[in-house]
Design an enzyme around this catalytic site. Structure first.
Site, PDB file in Angstrom:
ATOM      1  CG  ASN A 105      -1.261   5.650   1.512  1.00 19.94           C
ATOM      2  OD1 ASN A 105      -0.802   5.256   2.576  1.00 19.94           O
ATOM      3  ND2 ASN A 105      -1.430   4.854   0.478  1.00 19.94           N
ATOM      4  CG  HIS A 163       4.896   4.918   4.232  1.00 19.65           C
ATOM      5  ND1 HIS A 163       5.340   3.617   4.254  1.00 19.65           N
ATOM      6  CD2 HIS A 163       4.561   5.183   2.951  1.00 19.65           C
ATOM      7  CE1 HIS A 163       5.298   3.112   3.026  1.00 19.65           C
ATOM      8  NE2 HIS A 163       4.831   4.045   2.218  1.00 19.65           N
ATOM      9  CG  HIS A 186      -1.591  -1.109  -0.019  1.00 22.84           C
ATOM     10  ND1 HIS A 186      -0.602  -0.977  -0.963  1.00 22.84           N
ATOM     11  CD2 HIS A 186      -2.122  -2.331  -0.216  1.00 22.84           C
ATOM     12  CE1 HIS A 186      -0.534  -2.090  -1.689  1.00 22.84           C
ATOM     13  NE2 HIS A 186      -1.449  -2.926  -1.238  1.00 22.84           N
ATOM     14  NE  ARG A 202       2.911  -4.368   0.156  1.00 18.91           N
ATOM     15  CZ  ARG A 202       3.213  -3.914  -1.058  1.00 18.91           C
ATOM     16  NH1 ARG A 202       3.013  -2.650  -1.372  1.00 18.91           N
ATOM     17  NH2 ARG A 202       3.751  -4.701  -1.956  1.00 18.91           N
ATOM     18  NE  ARG A 240       5.775  -4.660   2.420  1.00 25.04           N
ATOM     19  CZ  ARG A 240       6.202  -4.566   1.154  1.00 25.04           C
ATOM     20  NH1 ARG A 240       6.576  -3.402   0.664  1.00 25.04           N
ATOM     21  NH2 ARG A 240       6.257  -5.620   0.387  1.00 25.04           N
ATOM     22  CD  GLU A 298      -3.009   1.799  -2.408  1.00 25.77           C
ATOM     23  OE1 GLU A 298      -3.015   2.971  -2.002  1.00 25.77           O
ATOM     24  OE2 GLU A 298      -1.978   1.164  -2.679  1.00 25.77           O
ATOM     25  CB  THR A 319       1.918  -0.052  -5.722  1.00 28.60           C
ATOM     26  OG1 THR A 319       1.395  -0.188  -4.416  1.00 28.60           O
ATOM     27  CG2 THR A 319       1.053  -0.798  -6.710  1.00 28.60           C
ATOM     28  CD  GLU A 330      -4.645   6.010  -7.129  1.00 27.01           C
ATOM     29  OE1 GLU A 330      -5.526   5.548  -6.390  1.00 27.01           O
ATOM     30  OE2 GLU A 330      -3.466   6.214  -6.774  1.00 27.01           O
ATOM     31  CG  HIS A 377       3.056   5.465  -6.746  1.00 26.63           C
ATOM     32  ND1 HIS A 377       4.416   5.555  -6.652  1.00 26.63           N
ATOM     33  CD2 HIS A 377       2.706   4.344  -6.074  1.00 26.63           C
ATOM     34  CE1 HIS A 377       4.875   4.518  -5.974  1.00 26.63           C
ATOM     35  NE2 HIS A 377       3.859   3.766  -5.602  1.00 26.63           N
TER      36      HIS A 377
HETATM   37  N1  PXP Z   1      -1.917   5.289  -5.122  1.00 27.21           N
HETATM   38  C1  PXP Z   1      -1.598   3.978  -5.027  1.00 27.21           C
HETATM   39  C2  PXP Z   1      -2.443   3.012  -5.748  1.00 27.21           C
HETATM   40  C3  PXP Z   1      -0.500   3.562  -4.251  1.00 27.21           C
HETATM   41  O1  PXP Z   1      -0.177   2.250  -4.189  1.00 27.21           O
HETATM   42  C4  PXP Z   1       0.234   4.524  -3.540  1.00 27.21           C
HETATM   43  C5  PXP Z   1       1.353   4.089  -2.658  1.00 27.21           C
HETATM   44  O2  PXP Z   1       0.851   3.364  -1.586  1.00 27.21           O
HETATM   45  C6  PXP Z   1      -0.162   5.865  -3.645  1.00 27.21           C
HETATM   46  C7  PXP Z   1      -1.218   6.232  -4.465  1.00 27.21           C
HETATM   47  C8  PXP Z   1       0.530   6.937  -2.898  1.00 27.21           C
HETATM   48  O3  PXP Z   1       1.864   7.032  -3.313  1.00 27.21           O
HETATM   49  P1  PXP Z   1       2.877   7.837  -2.437  1.00 27.21           P
HETATM   50  O4  PXP Z   1       2.939   7.173  -1.111  1.00 27.21           O
HETATM   51  O5  PXP Z   1       4.140   7.759  -3.212  1.00 27.21           O
HETATM   52  O6  PXP Z   1       2.340   9.243  -2.327  1.00 27.21           O
END
Ligand code: PXP
Length: 248
Positions: free
Chosen positions: A8, A11, A44, A46, A50, A70, A101, A151, A194
């Protein structure tokens, strides 16, 4: 069987947006992630944009990145997904004021609202997953909706590890194991994610029904110190090690 890894890149965009500069670039991060052995890139989009923005999705798609988009199950996001047709869509709950999330989707509660959206995405050839807590009634509702993938939210387990609460770690890990088993039995492909880090990923990767892990924040944070590619390689090694131990 080895686990697919979704990286992901949200960030990377968070960091970019902090200065309003065009860098660091999430597309560059996506390319590095794939070179390092990630199978999928997740972003993602949003409601408040952001981190990831519409143009990021456009660029990721143009670059033919295998994208897991996402998003909240809103009409706006469904239209965006149908326009871009990414490899996959993961539907998540979204609240404006949340930092990340926070919980899984309440599939039971939003049955009527969700089913046509899932159908539309599936009809466009997009792989759909629902982000849910490892709770039996949510898994059953997802299976009833004939969504191909779920998931499982690993956040509660990861929080328990962080707070050194051994009882909660056991409880949350048991819930993930039972949830993964129930989902697979119901014919769902099982993903998880997550809050995963080098330290907590092993126990999740060792759950045999899980075929895909989604990891973001920790990898981006770690890349400040050792670089994105080495961070992903190290994560991949931790995952593969846990998987090999499982089958030994
Ligand atoms: N899966 C989903 C559905 C999420 O919303 C997130 C966070 O954006 C992640 C996985 C990844 O989580 P993390 O960034 O804490 O690794």
């Amino acid at each position: 069987m080895s686990i697919r890894l979704g990286v992901n890149v949200d960030h990377v965009a968070t960091l970019r947006n902090a200065r309003g500069a065009p860098y660091p670039d999430p597309l560059r991060a996506a390319r590095v992630a794939l070179e390092a052995g990630a199978d999928i890139v997740t972003a993602h989009l949003r409601e408040d944009r952001r981190h990831i923005r519409d143009e990021d999705i456009e660029r990721l798609m143009q670059a033919e990145i295998p994208l897991n988009l996402e998003m909240a199950a809103t009409d706006e996001m469904i239209a965006i997904a149908l326009r871009h047709r990414p490899l996959a869509c993961c539907l998540v709950p979204e609240r404006r004021e949340e930092i990340t999330t926070e919980g899984g989707l309440d599939v039971v509660g939003m049955d009527n609202n969700l089913a046509p959206k899932v159908r539309a995405l599936k009809g466009a050839g997009i792989r759909v997953s629902l982000f849910i807590a490892p709770v039996k009634k949510q898994i059953e509702a997802a299976a009833r909706m004939q969504v191909p993938d779920v998931e499982l939210h690993t956040g509660a387990y990861c929080d328990a590890v962080l707070s050194n609460d051994t009882e909660a770690v056991k409880r949350e890990l048991d819930a993930l194991r039972a949830g993964a088993h129930a989902a697979a039995q119901a014919g769902l492909e099982v993903h998880a994610g997550h809050g995963l880090t080098y330290d907590n990923v092993g126990a999740v990767a060792a759950i045999p029904e899980i075929v895909e892990l989604q990891i973001g924040h920790f990898l981006v944070g770690e890349s400040v110190f050792i670089g994105l590619e080495p961070a992903i390689l190290k994560m991949r090694a931790a995952i593969d090690h846990a998987r090999a131990e499982m089958s030994a």
